[in-house]
Each structure stands twice: as structure tokens, then as C-alpha cells.
Enzyme design. Sequence first.
Site, mmCIF file in Angstrom:
data_model
loop_
_atom_site.group_PDB
_atom_site.id
_atom_site.type_symbol
_atom_site.label_atom_id
_atom_site.label_comp_id
_atom_site.label_asym_id
_atom_site.label_seq_id
_atom_site.Cartn_x
_atom_site.Cartn_y
_atom_site.Cartn_z
ATOM 1 N N GLN A 198 0.829 -1.208 0.000
ATOM 2 C CA GLN A 198 0.000 0.000 0.000
ATOM 3 C C GLN A 198 0.857 1.249 0.000
ATOM 4 O OE1 GLN A 198 -2.654 -1.902 3.335
ATOM 5 N NE2 GLN A 198 -3.512 0.098 2.911
ATOM 6 N N PHE A 229 -6.414 -3.895 3.067
ATOM 7 C CA PHE A 229 -7.177 -3.506 4.263
ATOM 8 C C PHE A 229 -6.316 -2.907 5.367
ATOM 9 C CE2 PHE A 229 -9.047 -7.438 2.404
ATOM 10 C CZ PHE A 229 -10.098 -6.828 1.728
ATOM 11 N N GLU A 233 0.169 -1.789 4.653
ATOM 12 C CA GLU A 233 0.563 -0.385 4.782
ATOM 13 C C GLU A 233 2.017 -0.292 5.201
ATOM 14 O OE1 GLU A 233 -2.109 2.101 7.009
ATOM 15 O OE2 GLU A 233 -0.719 3.785 7.027
ATOM 16 N N ARG A 311 -6.196 7.131 17.448
ATOM 17 C CA ARG A 311 -7.476 7.175 16.731
ATOM 18 C C ARG A 311 -8.577 6.500 17.548
ATOM 19 N NH1 ARG A 311 -9.794 8.297 11.471
ATOM 20 N NH2 ARG A 311 -7.886 9.182 10.652
ATOM 21 N N ARG A 343 -8.329 -1.329 8.384
ATOM 22 C CA ARG A 343 -9.576 -0.603 8.117
ATOM 23 C C ARG A 343 -10.277 -0.112 9.389
ATOM 24 N NH1 ARG A 343 -13.635 -3.352 3.743
ATOM 25 N NH2 ARG A 343 -14.299 -1.476 2.694
ATOM 26 N N PHE A 345 -8.516 1.544 11.810
ATOM 27 C CA PHE A 345 -7.285 2.049 12.432
ATOM 28 C C PHE A 345 -7.501 2.475 13.884
ATOM 29 C CE2 PHE A 345 -3.479 4.899 12.471
ATOM 30 C CZ PHE A 345 -2.588 4.106 11.774
ATOM 31 N N THR A 442 -3.932 11.304 10.860
ATOM 32 C CA THR A 442 -3.764 12.160 12.030
ATOM 33 C C THR A 442 -2.375 12.804 12.051
ATOM 34 O OG1 THR A 442 -3.300 10.150 13.274
ATOM 35 C CG2 THR A 442 -5.498 11.111 13.517
ATOM 36 N N ALA A 511 -6.080 5.349 5.380
ATOM 37 C CA ALA A 511 -6.896 6.361 6.051
ATOM 38 C C ALA A 511 -8.065 6.823 5.190
ATOM 39 C CB ALA A 511 -6.036 7.555 6.495
ATOM 40 N N GLU A 712 -13.170 3.316 5.045
ATOM 41 C CA GLU A 712 -13.225 2.762 6.392
ATOM 42 C C GLU A 712 -14.568 2.927 7.112
ATOM 43 O OE1 GLU A 712 -9.016 3.460 8.403
ATOM 44 O OE2 GLU A 712 -9.554 5.062 7.019
#
Lengths: 763, 464
Positions: A198, A229, A233, A311, A343, A345, A442, A511, A712
Amino acid sequence: MKSAGQPMAHESAGGHVTGSALYTDDLLSRFPGVLHAWPVMSPFAYAAVLTIDTAPALAVAGVVATLTSSDVPGEGDTGPNRHDEPLFPTEVLFHSQPVMWVLGESLEAARLGTAAVLVRYEERTPLVSIESAIQADSFHSPPLRLSRGDRASALAQSAHRLKGEIHIGGQEHFYLETQAAIAWLDESGGVALHSSTQHPSETQEIVARVLGVAKHQVTVECLRMGGAFGGKEVQANTWAAVAALGAQKTGRPVSVRLPRRLDMMLTGKRHPFLTKFEVGFAADGKLEALHLALYADAGWSLDLSEPIVWRAMFHADNCYFLPAVDITGYVVKTHKTSQTAFRGFGGPQGMLVIEDILDRIARTLQLPPELVRQRNFYVEGQTTHYGQTVKDASRIERIWNELKSTSNFVARQQQVAEFNEQNEHHKRGIAITPVKFGISFTATLFNQAGATILIYRDGSVQVNHGGTEMGQGLQTKILQIAADGLGVELGAIRIMPTSTGKVPNTSATAASSGTDLNGAAVLDACAKLRAVLAPVAASMLNCLPDEVHFEQGIVLAAQQKATFAEVVEAAYRQRLPLFASGFYKTPEIHYDPKTGQGHPFYYYAYGAAVAEVEVDGFTGDMRTLRVDILEDAGNSISPIVDRGQIEGGFIQGAGWLTLEELVWDAKGRLATNGASTYKLPSWMELPEVFNVGILERAAEPGVVLGSKAVGEPPLMLALSVREAIRGAIAAFGDGGIVELDSPATPERIYFACSKARGQAEDA
Amino acid sequence: MGSNIAGLMDFVLNNRRIQLPQCRPQTTLLEWLRSNGLTGSKEGCAEGECGACTVLLVRPHGTGSKYVPVNSCLLFLPTLAGQEVLTIEALNENKQLAEAQFAMAEAGGSQCGYCTPGFVMSLFAEQYRPGRAGPCDPHSMGGNLCRCTGYRPIRDAALSLGPAPDDSFRGRLSSPAPSMIPVSYTSIEGRLERPGDLAQCTTFLKKYPDAKILAGATDLAVESNLAYKRWPVLMSIDAVAELQVFQDAADHVEIGAGLPLSEIEFLWEHAPLVAREWLPLFASILIRNRATLGGNLGTASPIGDAAPMLLALDAELKLGGANGIRRVKLQDFFLGYRKTQLEPGELIVSIIIPKPFPNQARFYKVAKRRMDDISTVAACFAVNFDADGRIAQARLAYGGVAAVPIRVTEAEQSLLGKRWDELAVKQAQAIIASELKPLSDHRGSSAYRLAMAQTLLKKFWCER
């Protein structure tokens, strides 16, 4: 006619259904002489590695090389931030952790090679449970804190107080395509990779770090992923690094592909959480004070656990105003896989807690749960506990009322009550829950994107941008955006595979921001090219540049027209540039992690869902009978894609909350390490009635084409299923508080039903 | 180097004749396809759970043929000798999408696309299923997992498909399918034998007592793929006619041990309710197209789903060996954890279920996922009543609660002569608690398993 807003199938659908769409491992036959890699895996979750004897492996037929720390020219660590993930560890920190790799002519040869390697370990006692790690003071970071008001005195003054504890299970990504990378030495002295990632730029960075070369020596390309998903990442990097190291050592292409079992044993998952709360509330159900501790099981390395816990803390309010609140987040270090982005997070865990609490409050006060929820909704002008004004707060109530009406909620609630009256052994539950999900990374700096667009003399176009396709439909939306942005037909555009050689320093596609960021960058590049082409067209069509209109490959002005290709050719002959880069950075956002205050999100995505379930009291078996969803996706760029994200996210969320259960044994070994032991939603989990609506009149100003992120947020709509289950369980008893850890497996539901029945008998 | 005997060492793949290569006999069709450029079939799990590798076998149906979707990750390459296979690459050979492909694309049935070829193959087979009427049954894709879509668009795609078009794929079905020919495959890395009859089987087993018997391979190939188990000699029973029998006689039903479950489903027209509810719970259709009763009983897994039902129906087994056929009661067959009465060189030939079937019999399966999961607890109960309405016979059988599939004989005894009422259920439940000591594992705790063993009996009574 515009392309954006039209329902169109996935841009690769033709390739998908014929099997001709290619994924990383499908490319192997294009690499003659490719070597296969297999890891030597630790039989312990926590151990010192004393000695490794690789010589016996080299004696195995077909084994070509081994990879150990002595082969690393750069830094042998793939940890993205803290550099806490040694590729060749001297201390094993989770079960099956690779300690070295063997390269073979075949996978079988490599695997047999690893079996011959002699490793001596000194076994230590692992910390497997969150509780044991807390006891041992094992954390990755100091506690994260977020508060507003005087929680302690507000709690003391509340008329009602409740305390509780909820265990929340993790979730395996189970992308259908497992982790894969192929690396080779390219023809100009660099290292090239195909990677199912990703985040190609970070994969590039980690490969460069391990090889000890500058980033310009490394090119990472991602054609598409078979699902990600969040699981690719940061966790794609290690396998790419091993492949690159192998290619550099042997001079041959090297493939690293984790078969399912290895993928499940070696890669991180959604974080399991232990949560503890104390809540104070008024007689009308309004929240007055919340004291919350969130313990996230981060596993062996830091990964993205800090922003994930942040988060969770941000989203512990979901749609509800928390007057006095104090949340502490703990990043717990255990000897497990390194839990990572998935997904939502952290958002899902935070929201689960507040939804659970509101149901307990409702049952304590004998009020309908949906009424208690509604009474606590944010209203316009209110701010969150992290200091951000809740933009469009009234949309929560609007969605709520619309959905209650379209789902026939009140009448069905009555029917559920009648069913429960008439049935002793089966009970139904119906629940409505809302979602408010903050959109933006964020970490403010990641909210940027770039694009490069090339127009050729025949009017055909290549679009490059930093986003990756994992099935979410990014390329479909980009195609629609670019077609309108340049005023050409869809067929004139080719979306190129994502490559670090085309757009540098990209952010992860994560995100939910892939279209917001990359779509805006593509639009920016289109605008620059239109600014070049418009005067050319104006002189061809005898009008002013701003009178020129580009649409579907035709350039129009007043009564005259030319084709896009003709204008392009004319521009070429005038020696004008036919390529442009675009750039976008999200405005307005800022956030200070020291104070926990700021404006971390550009906007919020809203939605709500009604779920109705039936529970079998004999076994705890559960069926979802009907689901109704209303989602705020702004002006949908691609309605089929958006509906797909909503439905798919919902079912994935329902899987997390009901049947997907991760079990680690006392030794820290993952017992649920395959598709036969870890159960994803299948056909039978698809509700018979599944109505999905996208909110109308909901354009989001300042976002690309007025759209909203949709990757998400829908996952958390599945909390309605969990709350409906709790409602059904309550119906087995006298309607009192239902304690239910997550996931709500048949076993947990069965024992919760027994408890509810018992409470009713005691009462 | 070994050599391929018999000149029967090829198979038809997408209408082209392919010679079986020299390979490890446990090489799967999926591995071979992918390493030969046919990458449309994907590996998602390598254990027959996800269906991303689905291909079609052309198998007999009456005088014609049918397309049978199977997991190519569970097919050992040499077992394809003489067989005919279609992969996703065959479906649009003339560059035109098959209807199933078009419907999936159009409905938004693909997101990441990785599982899609498998879904398409299952749906294609369903559309061309002989005798099918109306829209395609979405459950035909029950063996395929999708992580992206949530299935709704795929369901819509299936429901949008009517009869198969009049094309060459449909034309193929009116001519016979290849028969299952005997095979003797030897390579440097091992041997796979497929004898043509029972006598050859027992002779072969006498010569190679350590030969591993291969039926549908839905378990064996998983051991091969995930635990890397390697056997020097394999013996497939697929071509043994004696193991493919099905007879629904007046006083019994005989089911060949090598008959795939989906064939049993097809052939057993008058199956009792208990068998009809048991079959779909057993496994996904892709597994049922290969898995056999002989395999499920022969592995003696404590969580196999065949044993509880067959125990409750008081089945007997025919075992065949060098000394001929002998019959044993299924309840005497399991000796201990994964141990059976099978002597070396012996195999299960058929299963015999006596008739009349019990007055009342039901099968229950408790698992995390309602379909296509491994049982936490499986139970099958059967009761017969005397003229007076009292319980004359009771068989309460379980999987997942002990080292072997078992009956709770003391609890059964307690029911005899009683009225079939709540009190009798309660008393039997109490005895069950003393008879069973289930284990805890990732599927369920001991307490839950014990609770299920008891509560399912109550459910059985309530649903009488």
C-alpha cells in the site's frame, strides 16, 4: 456528459473475471531463474538466538544461498519509525519469527534447506496476554492521554455511575492475495521490485535502508493488490527487503511470497484491546463523565500502534458529546505478531466501547437504547474532546431519522417484541447505531499527494499518481476524475501501475484518503494541462480561452469544435509541454500530540445502520436477518464502487464482531493460523435483506468533486449487529445489562444468554 | 529417471492435450497451472477453504457430462491422468466473456479481483448444471470466499443468470465424459497408483503396505500443502467401481466409500431428513464434490461429521482386504484417537445404513461459522418409539466431545421405556454430563462443548 458520478464497474473488472488481471506472484514466470525464499522460524515466542549453523542448508539439493545478518550491506532493520524490527534478530520476540532465510531453486528446496539449518535458542517465558504484559509493565511507549473538563468531580456528581471491562478481539486481514514481492537487479545498476504494498515509497525507503543505498537506486512498483485492508501499509516492507537482499547477494531475481499459514503467523492484525471504563450519567441517559483506559495489544514491535491508539481515543466519542472525559491509551508490548493498520485504524475499538456503554446506560435506566443514543448526539457548534468543532453535526440526526423511517424501525421493533414474546428458545434483536469517522491521516504531514500526467500526440493519456489499487476502486475513480479533468473519454486514459519512479515521496494509500488526496492531485495536473491547451484551442476555434469547453474528447466553443487529439497535436507543434505534475495538500488540519488537541480531521464521514438478528438460545448461533444502511459519501464519484465499499466494509466489520476469532495458545503460538480455523464471513453471513442508501444533497465542499471518503467508515456500521445481538440476549432475561466480550461467537452468546436467563430467574 | 507407463499419461486442459510432466506426485494442479503461465487460478489458502483456485472437471452425468467445480489446490497432478479440466483461461477463449463473467463484472462483483476467477468458475458450472431451471443458485458459490464485496453483488450476478446459452460449452455436455482410468505414475520423487478394481487395490496394498490411500484428498492434500507431509507411495481409489456403488434397497442403503458426497446427494433421492440436513452442513460444495465417506471415516478424526450421523443411524462398514470382505459395526470401528479397526492393507469399501430409518432423527452442528466450518460439536440423535409411544431405541452420537466420535450409551439407556418428554431429556442430560469430558481448544471450551452436548438434546426434543 461527465464520467464522474456515473455507476461504472471496476476499471479492471474485465481482467478480474477472466483471470487476466495480474498480481505480484502472477509475474514469476516473467523472471527466468527466479529464486524462492523461505524463512527459518523460531519455535518459541520469546528466546535468545545463541548460534545458527547454516552449512547443512547449503548441502540440500536446490539450495542456492542463505541470508543472515552478515549479508546485510546497510542496516538490517525494517522497523518504519523506531527501527525496532531486526531482519535477523538475536532475540526472538514472537512465535515463528524468522531468524534467517534460505533461497532455493524451488520453494520446496528452500523449505527443505531451512529444515536443515541448526539454530540453538534459549527459551524465555513469553508475555502472551494483555493482562500479563500490563502486570510486567511491558509497554512500547508512555501512556497517551486525552482529556476535557474535570472528569473526577463530574463523575462524583453524576446521579448514576457504571463500571465495566470489555475484551475486544483482533482481526486477521485475510486479504485473498498474501504478502508477495519480487526483486531483481535492473539493467542500469539499480534494484527493482514488484511489491504488493500500500506504500511503495516506504517499501522503497526500507529496501534502500537494508541495502545501504540511496533511494534513487530503488524502484518499487505495485500493479494492484489482491486486497490489503491496512495489512500492507507497513507490513509489506519486510518481504520486499528480503527479496532485494537476496537479489543483491545472488544476482538473480528473488521471490518472497508468504503462503497463507505463514502470512497469518508472521504478519500483524487488528489490535486486540482490553478496555476499562467508568461512566457517569443523568437520569435521562445523558453522558456526564467518562473515564476510559484503552490497552492495545501491539505485539512485538511498535509499527503504527501509537497513531492507532490515538485514533481509538479520538473515536471513543463516536457521535456523542462527552462533557467531561479522560482517556488513557496504552501501547502494550506482548510476544505476538506486530499488530498493525486495519480498516478503521483503532476507530472501531474506540466506538465499540461507547456503543456498549450507551446500551448499558439504557438498560440501567430502562430506556430504549436508540433514545439514549439520540439524546447524546453532538449538536452544531459543539467540539470534540480533542478540540475540533464537529462540522455538519446536524447530519447525524438527519441520517438517523431518515434511516429510522426507511428501515421501518419502530414497527419492526414491535414485531421483534412480539416474536420474543412468542418464542422461548429463539430471540430477536434490532438496533440502530451511528458512525462519525474523522477523515485525514492524524499525522498532518502524510496528507499530501502528487500526480504526473503525460499526453501523447495522438491524444492518449497516461496518468500516474501515488495511490495504490487494492480493490477499493481508487483507479476507477481516478479514471473518472481524469477523464472529466481533461475532457476526454475514459478509453483515452490509461492508469499506470503505481511506481516510485513516477511520483516520489508518496504517502500510503490508507486512512480512506486515497481518492481525496490523489484525486485532487490528478485534478490539479489536469487543470495545468487544460491551461496549456485552452489558448491553443481558442486560437483554433476563434474564441477566448475561457470559452473553450473540453468534454468526452471533443473541444467545443460556440458553434465550432475540434477533437482533443487535434488540439494536442497543435499544442505540440507550438512547442508546448504536454505533461504536468499535480500536487495537493489537505488544508486546515493541525494537531499537537503533546496536548492531544487540535483539528486533526478535514471533515467527518457519517452514516448509520439498522441490524436485526436472531439468536438460537440452545447454541448461541446467530443469524443477521436484515440490514439497512444510510451512508454519507458526499457526491459519489463512482456509485457502484462506493456501494461496494459500504457493503464490503459492513460485512468485514460484522465478521470482526461475530465470527472471526484469533486464538493464541499459552506458548504464544497462533492457534487460528489458517482458513480452516479462522473463519471469514461466507455466503451465509450475507443478510437476506441488505438495503444500502447513499445520503443525498450531501456534497462536501473542498473535497475532490464534492465527494467523501468511504473506505473505512462503513466497517463501524457493523456495531449495529453487535448491539442487536446484545438486545436479543437481553430478551432471554429481564432486559438487564448484557456483558459480552468481542467477538460475539456462538459460545460467548450462549453463555451470555444463560447468564441473562439466570438473572431473570434470580430476580 | 522413472518413466510413465501405459501411454495414458496425459490429460485434456482447456481442449488441449497435455502430457503429465515428471514431478513430485504430490504436485497440485494449482502449482502446475501457475508455474505454466495459467495464473488465473489463484492460491488463497491451499487448503480448499477459499475457492480462489476453482477449476472444472468434466465428469459423467447419465450418458453425457457435467462440469464439476473443485479446488485445484487439492488435486494431485497425476490423478488427472485421462481427465478433462477447464480453467478460467478457457472461458473466454474466443475473446467474448461468458455470461457468468459478464454478470460478475456488471454487478460490481469484483473489487480486488483475486477471488473472482474462482467465483466465476463455480457460477459457470452452476449455469451449465444439467437439469437446472430458473435463476442460478447463489449457494453454488458456497465454497468461494470473498473478503471485499460482502457477497451482495455476487448474489445479484447469480440471480441474473438464466439458462446456459447454446454454445460449445453446453454442446460438450451432451457427449460422454472421460472415464476414470487406472494409473501407474512413477517419478524420481515418488509413485502414485490408481488401481482399476478392489482386487488390484488389495494386491497393491499387500505389496506396499505403507502406501497412503487417497480418496478425495480433501484432507490428505491439506496435510501435503500445509504440513509438507510427503508419502513415497500413494494409492488412489478413484477408479475402483466397488467403492462407487450406491444402492437404495428395501432394508438398507449401501453407499460406496469412494463416492463423493455430492454424488450421494444426487443419487439418494429418498434420503431421510437427517441426511438432507447433514449434507450441506458437512462442507462446502467444492469439498463435497471430492470428499468421500470412506475418507471421512478412515481418518478417524474426532470432529469428522460423517460419524455422528452414521452412528445414530446404526451403520455398518464393509471392509475389504487381502482376505476378502468383513463387516463391522461403525460403533466398534473407532478404537482410539485416529485409530480404527482397519488392518494394514485393508480399506473401507462401503457404508451400510439399515432401514427402516428411525422414527425421529436430526443432525446438528455447532461451529463458529454456520456453513463450511469444522465442528465444535456435531450431534446426531435418533429415537424409535414402541406402539405405546415409549422410547424403544435411542442413539445419541457426537463428534468433537471425545477422542473418537462416540455414543453416550448410558444416557441412551436412561431413555428406554420412557415417554419422550422434558423430564426424560433432563435425566439424559445429567447422565451426558457424567459421560463426557471434552477438551478445550481454539474452537471452543470444554464447558461450552459439554453444554452443547446437553442442550442439543433438548433442541432435538423441542423440534420433535
